[in-house]
Design a protein around this motif. Structure first.
Motif, PDB file in Angstrom:
ATOM      1  N   ALA A   1     -10.376  10.894  -1.804  1.00 34.79           N
ATOM      2  CA  ALA A   1     -11.796  10.912  -1.617  1.00 34.79           C
ATOM      3  C   ALA A   1     -12.339  10.570  -0.441  1.00 34.79           C
ATOM      4  N   SER A   2     -13.555  10.863   0.020  1.00 35.94           N
ATOM      5  CA  SER A   2     -14.048  10.570   1.195  1.00 35.94           C
ATOM      6  C   SER A   2     -15.601  10.938   1.271  1.00 35.94           C
ATOM      7  N   ASP A   3     -16.193  10.800   2.570  1.00 33.33           N
ATOM      8  CA  ASP A   3     -17.309  10.842   2.764  1.00 33.33           C
ATOM      9  C   ASP A   3     -17.648  12.424   2.955  1.00 33.33           C
TER      10      ASP A   3
ATOM     11  N   GLU B   1       0.556  -1.129   0.065  1.00 33.33           N
ATOM     12  CA  GLU B   1      -0.011  -0.036   0.099  1.00 33.33           C
ATOM     13  C   GLU B   1       0.733   1.188  -0.029  1.00 33.33           C
TER      14      GLU B   1
ATOM     15  N   ARG C   1      -5.187  11.412   9.688  1.00 37.71           N
ATOM     16  CA  ARG C   1      -5.644   9.963   9.518  1.00 37.71           C
ATOM     17  C   ARG C   1      -5.183   9.342   8.123  1.00 37.71           C
ATOM     18  N   THR C   2      -5.258   7.905   7.885  1.00 32.99           N
ATOM     19  CA  THR C   2      -4.706   7.442   6.635  1.00 32.99           C
ATOM     20  C   THR C   2      -5.723   7.326   5.693  1.00 32.99           C
ATOM     21  N   LEU C   3      -5.394   7.807   4.333  1.00 31.02           N
ATOM     22  CA  LEU C   3      -6.208   7.927   3.290  1.00 31.02           C
ATOM     23  C   LEU C   3      -5.544   6.983   2.066  1.00 31.02           C
ATOM     24  N   ILE C   4      -6.215   6.650   1.180  1.00 31.86           N
ATOM     25  CA  ILE C   4      -5.571   6.386  -0.121  1.00 31.86           C
ATOM     26  C   ILE C   4      -5.443   7.561  -1.230  1.00 31.86           C
TER      27      ILE C   4
ATOM     28  N   ALA D   1      -0.871   4.723   0.405  1.00 35.02           N
ATOM     29  CA  ALA D   1      -1.705   5.025   1.585  1.00 35.02           C
ATOM     30  C   ALA D   1      -0.655   6.386   2.122  1.00 35.02           C
TER      31      ALA D   1
ATOM     32  N   SER E   1     -18.088  13.386   7.054  1.00 40.23           N
ATOM     33  CA  SER E   1     -16.876  13.058   7.901  1.00 40.23           C
ATOM     34  C   SER E   1     -16.105  14.117   8.421  1.00 40.23           C
ATOM     35  N   VAL E   2     -15.433  14.054   9.394  1.00 39.92           N
ATOM     36  CA  VAL E   2     -14.572  14.903  10.228  1.00 39.92           C
ATOM     37  C   VAL E   2     -13.791  15.449   9.255  1.00 39.92           C
ATOM     38  N   LYS E   3     -12.945  15.086   8.419  1.00 38.69           N
ATOM     39  CA  LYS E   3     -12.091  15.623   7.641  1.00 38.69           C
ATOM     40  C   LYS E   3     -12.967  16.666   6.567  1.00 38.69           C
TER      41      LYS E   3
ATOM     42  N   GLN F   1     -19.987   8.582   8.291  1.00 40.61           N
ATOM     43  CA  GLN F   1     -18.792   8.121   8.767  1.00 40.61           C
ATOM     44  C   GLN F   1     -18.053   9.065   9.989  1.00 40.61           C
ATOM     45  N   SER F   2     -17.733   8.438  10.977  1.00 42.74           N
ATOM     46  CA  SER F   2     -17.120   8.862  12.268  1.00 42.74           C
ATOM     47  C   SER F   2     -18.254   9.215  13.025  1.00 42.74           C
TER      48      SER F   2
HETATM   49  C1  LIG Z   1      -4.974   2.070   4.502  1.00 49.02           C
HETATM   50  C2  LIG Z   1      -6.127   2.921   4.877  1.00 49.02           C
HETATM   51  C3  LIG Z   1      -6.745   3.358   3.953  1.00 49.02           C
HETATM   52  C4  LIG Z   1      -7.926   4.517   3.961  1.00 49.02           C
HETATM   53  N1  LIG Z   1      -8.403   5.082   3.087  1.00 49.02           N
HETATM   54  C5  LIG Z   1      -9.561   5.928   3.033  1.00 49.02           C
HETATM   55  C6  LIG Z   1      -9.957   6.561   1.942  1.00 49.02           C
HETATM   56  O1  LIG Z   1      -9.401   6.550   0.921  1.00 49.02           O
HETATM   57  N2  LIG Z   1     -10.872   7.480   2.531  1.00 49.02           N
HETATM   58  C7  LIG Z   1     -11.605   7.706   3.601  1.00 49.02           C
HETATM   59  O2  LIG Z   1     -12.502   8.495   3.674  1.00 49.02           O
HETATM   60  N3  LIG Z   1     -11.121   6.904   4.681  1.00 49.02           N
HETATM   61  C8  LIG Z   1     -10.238   6.071   4.361  1.00 49.02           C
HETATM   62  N4  LIG Z   1      -9.539   5.270   5.395  1.00 49.02           N
HETATM   63  C9  LIG Z   1     -10.093   5.532   6.903  1.00 49.02           C
HETATM   64  C10 LIG Z   1      -9.640   6.751   7.478  1.00 49.02           C
HETATM   65  O3  LIG Z   1      -8.404   6.832   7.955  1.00 49.02           O
HETATM   66  C11 LIG Z   1     -10.501   7.166   8.493  1.00 49.02           C
HETATM   67  O4  LIG Z   1     -10.754   6.550   9.747  1.00 49.02           O
HETATM   68  C12 LIG Z   1     -11.996   7.903   8.038  1.00 49.02           C
HETATM   69  O5  LIG Z   1     -11.756   8.531   6.915  1.00 49.02           O
HETATM   70  C13 LIG Z   1     -12.783   8.808   8.947  1.00 49.02           C
HETATM   71  O6  LIG Z   1     -11.819  10.045   9.231  1.00 49.02           O
HETATM   72  P1  LIG Z   1     -12.349  11.133   9.728  1.00 49.02           P
HETATM   73  O7  LIG Z   1     -13.355  10.938  10.775  1.00 49.02           O
HETATM   74  O8  LIG Z   1     -10.982  11.906  10.426  1.00 49.02           O
HETATM   75  O9  LIG Z   1     -13.065  11.906   8.529  1.00 49.02           O
HETATM   76  C14 LIG Z   1      -8.280   4.497   5.504  1.00 49.02           C
HETATM   77  C15 LIG Z   1      -7.858   3.853   6.530  1.00 49.02           C
HETATM   78  C16 LIG Z   1      -6.604   2.925   6.299  1.00 49.02           C
HETATM   79  C17 LIG Z   1      -6.028   2.513   7.529  1.00 49.02           C
END
Ligand SMILES: Cc1cc2nc3c(=O)[nH]c(=O)nc-3n(C[C@H](O)[C@H](O)[C@H](O)COP(=O)(O)O)c2cc1C
Length: 217
Positions: free
Chosen positions: A81-83, A48, A66-69, A51, A86-88, A145-146
Motif C-alpha cells: 500500500a502507498s500514497d 523486517e 524502493r523498499t516497501l512493506i 520488507a 507518489s512516484v510509484k 509523498q516524494s
Molecule cells: C523498511 C521500509 C519500509 C517502507 N514501507 C513503505 C510502505 O509500505 N509504503 C510506502 O509507501 N513507502 C514505504 N517506505 C518508503 C519507500 O521506500 C519510499 O521512500 C516511498 O514510498 C516513496 O517512494 P516513491 O517516491 O518511489 O513513490 C518504506 C521504506 C523502508 C526503508
C-alpha cells in the motif's frame, strides 16, 4: 576508494549455517512456499522479513526501486500500500506491472515476484489504512509523498496537525491511499550456498496452473 574496493571484496557472503532447499519437495503453489520461507526468516530472527524492494517503470520505461512493506499474500497475489500521489503510483498508472524482491541474508534466500498490478477498491484501501498504527496513519495523512520539502520543521508541524486530525476523527483516511496487488506471472526462489552451488526454482503461471522449473544459477 581503493580501500573501499578492498573492504567490499573482503566481506563474506553466504556465511553461517544455511538451510537446505529441496526443489523436489516443494508445494504446488508459490504462495505456500513463500509463506514457508517467510516463517523460516522470522524464526531465524531476520528483522523486517516483510520488507521488499518494489521495482516499477515509468511512462519513459526507466526503472525505479524502493523498499516497501508486504501487507498480505492472498489468492490474488502479493499486496502493498502507498500514497496515491507518489512516484510509484504514477509509474503504476502508466505501466501497471511490477517486480518485488525479498532478500533474507541470514538464510541466503531471495524471492522474486513479477506480474501485473491492480489497485484495490476504495473500501479495501481504506480498511488497509485503518489497520495501520497511529503514527503510520498520521504519516500517511501528510500526503505529498516524494514532493520537495522546504525544511523539517514544516514536516513536524504537518505531523502535529495530522495527529490532531486523527484524535478528532479516528476513522479519517488519507485520500488516495491505495492497496495494490501484484498478480504473479512468475515467482523465483533462490537458495544461496557457501560453495556457490546455488539452487533456483521458478514457478510460472500457465493456463493449467503453476509450472515449476529449475534454473542455472
Ligand atoms: C523498511 C521500509 C519500509 C517502507 N514501507 C513503505 C510502505 O509500505 N509504503 C510506502 O509507501 N513507502 C514505504 N517506505 C518508503 C519507500 O521506500 C519510499 O521512500 C516511498 O514510498 C516513496 O517512494 P516513491 O517516491 O518511489 O513513490 C518504506 C521504506 C523502508 C526503508
Amino acid at each position: 576508494m581503493d580501500d573501499l574496493r578492498q573492504l567490499l571484496r573482503g566481506i563474506e557472503v553466504f556465511a553461517g549455517d544455511l538451510p537446505g532447499f529441496d526443489p523436489g519437495a516443494t508445494p504446488d503453489t508459490p504462495g505456500e512456499l513463500f509463506a514457508d520461507w517467510l516463517l523460516g526468516a522470522l524464526d531465524a530472527g531476520v528483522r523486517e522479513p516483510h520488507a521488499m524492494t518494489l521495482s516499477t517503470a515509468g511512462a519513459d520505461g526507466n526503472p525505479q526501486a524502493r523498499t516497501l512493506i508486504l501487507k498480505a499474500v492472498t489468492a490474488e497475489g502479493w499486496q502493498f500500500a502507498s500514497d496515491g500521489g507518489s512516484v510509484k503510483a504514477g509509474d503504476l498508472a502508466a505501466r501497471p506491472y511490477a517486480a518485488l524482491t525479498f532478500y533474507w541474508s541470514a538464510l541466503a534466500r531471495q524471492v522474486r515476484v513479477r506480474g501485473p498490478v491492480t489497485a484495490a477498491s476504495a473500501e479495501a484501501s481504506a480498511a488497509d489504512f485503518r489497520a495501520r498504527g497511529e503514527d503510520a496513519r498520521a504519516e500517511a495523512l501528510l500526503g505529498r509523498q516524494s514532493q520537495p520539502l522546504a525544511d523539517l520543521a514544516e514536516r513536524d508541524a504537518a505531523v502535529r496537525e495530522a495527529r490532531a486530525r486523527l484524535a478528532a476523527d479516528p476513522d479519517a483516511v488519507a485520500p488516495g491511499w491505495t492497496l495494490h496487488t501484484v498478480r504473479p506471472e512468475s515467482v523465483e526462489f533462490w537458495q544461496g550456498d557457501k560453495a556457490r552451488r546455488h539452487t533456483r526454482l521458478t514457478y510460472r503461471r500457465t493456463a493449467d496452473g503453476w509450472h515449476k522449473q529449475l534454473l542455472w544459477p
